[in-house]
Every structure is written in C-alpha cells, then in structure tokens.
Design a protein around this motif. Structure first.
Motif, PDB file in Angstrom:
ATOM      1  N   SER A  83       0.829  -1.209   0.000  1.00 56.51           N
ATOM      2  CA  SER A  83       0.000   0.000   0.000  1.00 56.51           C
ATOM      3  C   SER A  83       0.862   1.258   0.000  1.00 56.51           C
ATOM      4  O   SER A  83       0.457   2.292  -0.538  1.00 56.51           O
ATOM      5  N   ALA A  84       2.056   1.184   0.582  1.00 62.98           N
ATOM      6  CA  ALA A  84       2.968   2.332   0.543  1.00 62.98           C
ATOM      7  C   ALA A  84       3.378   2.623  -0.897  1.00 62.98           C
ATOM      8  O   ALA A  84       3.482   3.783  -1.304  1.00 62.98           O
ATOM      9  N   GLN A  85       3.600   1.573  -1.676  1.00 64.02           N
ATOM     10  CA  GLN A  85       3.957   1.747  -3.084  1.00 64.02           C
ATOM     11  C   GLN A  85       2.819   2.413  -3.853  1.00 64.02           C
ATOM     12  O   GLN A  85       3.056   3.153  -4.803  1.00 64.02           O
ATOM     13  N   ALA A  86       1.587   2.169  -3.420  1.00 63.72           N
ATOM     14  CA  ALA A  86       0.420   2.744  -4.091  1.00 63.72           C
ATOM     15  C   ALA A  86       0.077   4.136  -3.577  1.00 63.72           C
ATOM     16  O   ALA A  86      -0.990   4.665  -3.875  1.00 63.72           O
ATOM     17  N   GLY A  87       0.971   4.739  -2.790  1.00 61.40           N
ATOM     18  CA  GLY A  87       0.783   6.118  -2.373  1.00 61.40           C
ATOM     19  C   GLY A  87       0.076   6.316  -1.048  1.00 61.40           C
ATOM     20  O   GLY A  87      -0.279   7.444  -0.700  1.00 61.40           O
ATOM     21  N   VAL A  88      -0.139   5.253  -0.298  1.00 64.88           N
ATOM     22  CA  VAL A  88      -0.823   5.388   0.981  1.00 64.88           C
ATOM     23  C   VAL A  88       0.194   5.758   2.064  1.00 64.88           C
ATOM     24  O   VAL A  88       1.141   5.026   2.296  1.00 64.88           O
ATOM     25  N   PRO A  89      -0.011   6.891   2.727  1.00 68.41           N
ATOM     26  CA  PRO A  89       0.886   7.238   3.828  1.00 68.41           C
ATOM     27  C   PRO A  89       0.620   6.307   5.017  1.00 68.41           C
ATOM     28  O   PRO A  89      -0.407   5.633   5.067  1.00 68.41           O
ATOM     29  N   ALA A  90       1.541   6.286   5.951  1.00 62.68           N
ATOM     30  CA  ALA A  90       1.315   5.516   7.174  1.00 62.68           C
ATOM     31  C   ALA A  90       0.000   5.990   7.779  1.00 62.68           C
ATOM     32  O   ALA A  90      -0.257   7.184   7.878  1.00 62.68           O
ATOM     33  N   HIS A  91      -0.849   5.039   8.185  1.00 61.83           N
ATOM     34  CA  HIS A  91      -2.190   5.390   8.641  1.00 61.83           C
ATOM     35  C   HIS A  91      -2.800   4.235   9.419  1.00 61.83           C
ATOM     36  O   HIS A  91      -2.304   3.111   9.381  1.00 61.83           O
ATOM     37  N   VAL A  92      -3.882   4.524  10.090  1.00 63.61           N
ATOM     38  CA  VAL A  92      -4.757   3.509  10.664  1.00 63.61           C
ATOM     39  C   VAL A  92      -6.087   3.664   9.938  1.00 63.61           C
ATOM     40  O   VAL A  92      -6.674   4.752   9.927  1.00 63.61           O
ATOM     41  N   THR A  93      -6.554   2.606   9.304  1.00 65.99           N
ATOM     42  CA  THR A  93      -7.804   2.675   8.563  1.00 65.99           C
ATOM     43  C   THR A  93      -8.976   2.831   9.520  1.00 65.99           C
ATOM     44  O   THR A  93      -9.076   2.110  10.504  1.00 65.99           O
ATOM     45  N   VAL A  94      -9.848   3.775   9.208  1.00 68.05           N
ATOM     46  CA  VAL A  94     -11.070   3.962   9.980  1.00 68.05           C
ATOM     47  C   VAL A  94     -12.200   3.164   9.333  1.00 68.05           C
ATOM     48  O   VAL A  94     -12.949   2.474  10.014  1.00 68.05           O
ATOM     49  N   LEU A 109       2.348  -7.666   9.482  1.00 68.04           N
ATOM     50  CA  LEU A 109       2.970  -7.186  10.710  1.00 68.04           C
ATOM     51  C   LEU A 109       2.463  -5.765  10.895  1.00 68.04           C
ATOM     52  O   LEU A 109       2.492  -4.955   9.958  1.00 68.04           O
ATOM     53  N   TYR A 110       1.983  -5.453  12.096  1.00 73.90           N
ATOM     54  CA  TYR A 110       1.432  -4.121  12.320  1.00 73.90           C
ATOM     55  C   TYR A 110       1.842  -3.587  13.683  1.00 73.90           C
ATOM     56  O   TYR A 110       2.292  -4.328  14.554  1.00 73.90           O
ATOM     57  N   LEU A 111       1.675  -2.280  13.824  1.00 73.87           N
ATOM     58  CA  LEU A 111       1.803  -1.633  15.124  1.00 73.87           C
ATOM     59  C   LEU A 111       0.397  -1.480  15.694  1.00 73.87           C
ATOM     60  O   LEU A 111      -0.527  -1.065  14.982  1.00 73.87           O
ATOM     61  N   ALA A 112       0.250  -1.805  16.964  1.00 73.78           N
ATOM     62  CA  ALA A 112      -1.051  -1.742  17.624  1.00 73.78           C
ATOM     63  C   ALA A 112      -1.224  -0.383  18.292  1.00 73.78           C
ATOM     64  O   ALA A 112      -0.445  -0.028  19.172  1.00 73.78           O
ATOM     65  N   ALA A 166     -15.379 -10.602  11.720  1.00 70.36           N
ATOM     66  CA  ALA A 166     -16.265 -10.421  12.867  1.00 70.36           C
ATOM     67  C   ALA A 166     -15.753  -9.316  13.783  1.00 70.36           C
ATOM     68  O   ALA A 166     -16.529  -8.580  14.371  1.00 70.36           O
ATOM     69  N   GLU A 167     -14.444  -9.200  13.904  1.00 63.19           N
ATOM     70  CA  GLU A 167     -13.854  -8.184  14.773  1.00 63.19           C
ATOM     71  C   GLU A 167     -12.913  -7.304  13.959  1.00 63.19           C
ATOM     72  O   GLU A 167     -12.142  -7.785  13.146  1.00 63.19           O
ATOM     73  N   ILE A 168     -13.008  -6.012  14.193  1.00 61.63           N
ATOM     74  CA  ILE A 168     -12.108  -5.065  13.544  1.00 61.63           C
ATOM     75  C   ILE A 168     -10.909  -4.860  14.467  1.00 61.63           C
ATOM     76  O   ILE A 168     -11.071  -4.617  15.657  1.00 61.63           O
ATOM     77  N   VAL A 169      -9.719  -4.948  13.888  1.00 58.94           N
ATOM     78  CA  VAL A 169      -8.482  -4.768  14.648  1.00 58.94           C
ATOM     79  C   VAL A 169      -7.785  -3.505  14.141  1.00 58.94           C
ATOM     80  O   VAL A 169      -7.131  -3.532  13.089  1.00 58.94           O
ATOM     81  N   PRO A 170      -7.935  -2.373  14.840  1.00 57.48           N
ATOM     82  CA  PRO A 170      -7.221  -1.169  14.406  1.00 57.48           C
ATOM     83  C   PRO A 170      -5.718  -1.448  14.390  1.00 57.48           C
ATOM     84  O   PRO A 170      -5.176  -2.053  15.323  1.00 57.48           O
ATOM     85  N   HIS A 171      -5.073  -1.015  13.312  1.00 55.68           N
ATOM     86  CA  HIS A 171      -3.644  -1.302  13.187  1.00 55.68           C
ATOM     87  C   HIS A 171      -2.990  -0.390  12.163  1.00 55.68           C
ATOM     88  O   HIS A 171      -3.649   0.155  11.289  1.00 55.68           O
TER      89      HIS A 171
END
Length: 175
Positions: free
Chosen positions: A33-44, A86-89, A118-123
């Motif tokens: 996703s970084a290659q596709a222009g997405v900055p570091a983020h947490v998806t809402v 691999l993600y940061l929590a 079933a569960e959303i994991v913010p990351h």
C-alpha cells in the motif's frame, strides 16, 4: 466489494505531519500500500462509498459525524500480527473503533472490510506478504524505535484511481 462500494477509505493520520517515527521502516519493499501512495495510517473504514457518491452532501455528513468525536492521542508500543501482516497496535484503540462504528452506522451499506471480519483490529500496517524471517527482522528493528505517540485530529478520505491512492478530503475531529 459489494454494490455501491469502491476502493475508497477513511484513514486517520498516525502523527502530526502524517509520518510517525517508525515510518522509515515502512517502505514500498515491505508494504504494497505504501507503493500505491498510501501514507502511514490507521484505517477507519474500508471500503467506503464509490467515489461518484462522495459528493458535497456526503462530505457534509462526514464532517458532522466526525466533528462529534474528540481529537485523541495514540501510543504505538508493540507489534501485532494478522495473517501475512505485521502491524503496530495503537493504544488505546477505543477511539478508532468508535469512529469506525459511527461511520458504518451512518452508511450501513459500507460495513468495515465489506463485512468479512467479525472483529475489527485497528492497526498500522508495517509489512504485508513478507517471508517470516523478514518479518522477524523488521519487528526486531522496530523494537528499538518504539514507543512513539501520535495526535489524531482529523480523518482523511482516500480514493484509489486504479494506480495510486490520493487524499480527496480531510475532516477535523472535535476539539
């Protein structure tokens, strides 16, 4: 994706200026996703409405929904894993979950991740689709850079044009 949905998403920047301290290790080599222009983020919320539906009325409604939520601070101090990710929590993750719930409640036709989980994991994704040995090396490298904090004061509407992700609008959270 279901009818009426497209690759649009609402994201929360992970730091003032959008770049967290850990950003140097999140590169196009580790996260597509970084290659596709997405900055570091947490998806809402992903996916959101088709871009053709995100008109001025939707922007006004997003601004209204999001302004009801206070800006908040996040702390990233540990890694987590999902299949091939691999993600940061972020901690606490409750404000992020509330943002997701509020937007999904307003637009029930756009459930988080298309309703697949079933569960959303913010990351904050650091690496995706990498070999286990590479993930372990990335995680070990990150250990020395954590923790870091981030102030979240807005949510961005990102749109994919078929090649790159681009920010279309930014919505302030309440003060």
């Amino acid at each position: 994706m279901g009818p009426g949905l497209s690759p649009t998403c609402l994201t929360g920047p992970t730091a003032t200026g959008r770049r967290p301290t850990a950003e140097p290790r999140r590169t196009t080599a580790f996260d597509p996703s970084a290659q596709a222009g997405v900055p570091a983020h947490v998806t809402v919320l992903f996916p959101f409405l088709e871009e053709s539906r995100t008109d001025e009325l939707v922007h006004l409604a997003l601004a209204d929904v999001l302004s009801r939520h206070q800006a908040f601070d996040l702390r990233f101090e540990r890694c987590g894993r999902l299949p091939e990710v691999l993600y940061l929590a972020p901690e606490p993750d409750t404000p992020l979950r509330r943002l997701t719930e509020a937007i999904a409640d307003r637009w029930p036709e756009a459930p988080p991740y298309g309703g697949r989980f079933a569960e959303i994991v913010p990351h904050l994704t650091i690496a995706q689709g990498q070999e286990d040995a590479d993930v372990e090396e990335i995680e070990a490298d990150l250990a020395g850079r954590l923790p870091f904090t981030s102030h979240v004061a807005s949510v961005e509407l990102m749109v994919h044009d078929g090649v790159k992700w681009q920010e279309r609008a930014s919505f302030a959270l309440g003060e």
